[in-house]
Design a protein around this motif. Structure first.
Motif, PDB file in Angstrom:
ATOM      1  N   VAL A  74      -0.868   4.398  19.387  1.00  0.00           N
ATOM      2  CA  VAL A  74      -0.705   5.151  18.407  1.00  0.00           C
ATOM      3  C   VAL A  74      -1.220   4.302  16.905  1.00  0.00           C
ATOM      4  CG1 VAL A  74       0.945   6.294  16.750  1.00  0.00           C
ATOM      5  CG2 VAL A  74       1.007   6.516  19.311  1.00  0.00           C
ATOM      6  N   GLY A  75      -0.878   2.997  16.869  1.00  0.00           N
ATOM      7  CA  GLY A  75      -1.441   2.183  15.818  1.00  0.00           C
ATOM      8  C   GLY A  75      -2.791   2.125  15.814  1.00  0.00           C
ATOM      9  N   ALA A  76      -3.508   2.066  16.929  1.00  0.00           N
ATOM     10  CA  ALA A  76      -4.920   1.934  16.868  1.00  0.00           C
ATOM     11  C   ALA A  76      -5.482   3.341  16.372  1.00  0.00           C
ATOM     12  CB  ALA A  76      -5.476   1.513  18.214  1.00  0.00           C
ATOM     13  N   MET A  77      -5.065   4.236  16.722  1.00  0.00           N
ATOM     14  CA  MET A  77      -5.730   5.655  16.555  1.00  0.00           C
ATOM     15  C   MET A  77      -5.614   5.691  15.195  1.00  0.00           C
ATOM     16  SD  MET A  77      -4.821   7.994  19.869  1.00  0.00           S
ATOM     17  CE  MET A  77      -3.465   8.803  18.944  1.00  0.00           C
ATOM     18  N   HIS A  78      -4.569   5.236  14.053  1.00  0.00           N
ATOM     19  CA  HIS A  78      -4.171   5.521  13.018  1.00  0.00           C
ATOM     20  C   HIS A  78      -4.543   4.411  12.017  1.00  0.00           C
ATOM     21  CE1 HIS A  78      -1.706   8.550  14.822  1.00  0.00           C
ATOM     22  NE2 HIS A  78      -2.066   9.320  13.870  1.00  0.00           N
ATOM     23  N   LEU A  79      -5.486   3.540  12.360  1.00  0.00           N
ATOM     24  CA  LEU A  79      -5.874   2.310  11.681  1.00  0.00           C
ATOM     25  C   LEU A  79      -6.668   2.667  10.161  1.00  0.00           C
ATOM     26  CD1 LEU A  79      -7.511  -0.445  14.090  1.00  0.00           C
ATOM     27  CD2 LEU A  79      -5.288  -0.378  12.479  1.00  0.00           C
ATOM     28  N   THR A  80      -7.268   3.595  10.307  1.00  0.00           N
ATOM     29  CA  THR A  80      -8.223   4.065   8.961  1.00  0.00           C
ATOM     30  C   THR A  80      -7.600   5.649   8.542  1.00  0.00           C
ATOM     31  OG1 THR A  80     -10.023   5.031  10.089  1.00  0.00           O
ATOM     32  CG2 THR A  80     -10.002   2.816   9.397  1.00  0.00           C
ATOM     33  N   LYS A  81      -7.865   5.935   7.384  1.00  0.00           N
ATOM     34  CA  LYS A  81      -7.387   7.305   6.815  1.00  0.00           C
ATOM     35  C   LYS A  81      -8.387   7.380   5.749  1.00  0.00           C
ATOM     36  CE  LYS A  81      -3.700   6.193   3.811  1.00  0.00           C
ATOM     37  NZ  LYS A  81      -2.228   6.391   3.176  1.00  0.00           N
ATOM     38  N   ARG A  82      -8.729   8.752   5.630  1.00  0.00           N
ATOM     39  CA  ARG A  82      -9.673   9.023   4.571  1.00  0.00           C
ATOM     40  C   ARG A  82      -8.735   9.349   3.219  1.00  0.00           C
ATOM     41  NH1 ARG A  82     -14.699   9.955   5.922  1.00  0.00           N
ATOM     42  NH2 ARG A  82     -15.094  10.243   8.065  1.00  0.00           N
ATOM     43  N   GLN A  83      -9.319   8.935   2.278  1.00  0.00           N
ATOM     44  CA  GLN A  83      -8.705   9.179   0.776  1.00  0.00           C
ATOM     45  C   GLN A  83      -9.747  10.124  -0.018  1.00  0.00           C
ATOM     46  OE1 GLN A  83      -7.724   5.569  -1.328  1.00  0.00           O
ATOM     47  NE2 GLN A  83      -6.468   6.578  -2.525  1.00  0.00           N
ATOM     48  N   ALA A  84      -9.012  10.750  -0.628  1.00  0.00           N
ATOM     49  CA  ALA A  84     -10.266  11.681  -1.618  1.00  0.00           C
ATOM     50  C   ALA A  84     -10.310  10.947  -2.761  1.00  0.00           C
ATOM     51  CB  ALA A  84      -9.403  13.107  -1.718  1.00  0.00           C
ATOM     52  N   PRO A  85     -11.398  11.223  -3.566  1.00  0.00           N
ATOM     53  CA  PRO A  85     -11.502  10.492  -4.611  1.00  0.00           C
ATOM     54  C   PRO A  85     -10.550  11.011  -5.817  1.00  0.00           C
ATOM     55  CG  PRO A  85     -13.281  11.754  -4.352  1.00  0.00           C
ATOM     56  CD  PRO A  85     -12.565  11.917  -3.014  1.00  0.00           C
TER      57      PRO A  85
END
Length: 87
Positions: A74-85
């Motif tokens: 679960v931690g590896a699947m959520h390592l990155t997230k997209r952030q809107a400008p």
């Protein structure tokens, strides 16, 4: 008879094609490291190593390592997230 489905265009006809619109939308967001995902993966790895030692050198059941594997996955699947400008 099969009913006809009309597809709507998202972009106006005089604008660029949809693939380019998607490329522009992808470039406007940034990828960020998610600290909670990194922390969960690290805790899963540490307790996975401890569980492995308990299984190898002790008489502990093999199923004790399952929560650690789930935490790492679960931690590896959520390592990155997209952030809107921000505006």
């Amino acid at each position: 008879m099969t009913p006809r489905i009309r597809l709507r265009r998202v972009c106006p006809p005089d604008a660029h094609d949809c693939e380019r619109c998607l490329m522009i939308a992808r470039q406007s967001s940034r990828r960020r490291l998610d600290l909670s995902g990194l922390l969960l993966m690290t805790v899963g790895l540490v307790f996975g190593a401890i569980s492995y030692c308990l299984i190898t050198f002790g008489t502990t059941n093999v199923l004790v390592i399952v929560p650690s594997v789930v935490a790492v996955t679960v931690g590896a699947m959520h390592l990155t997230k997209r952030q809107a400008p921000h505006a």
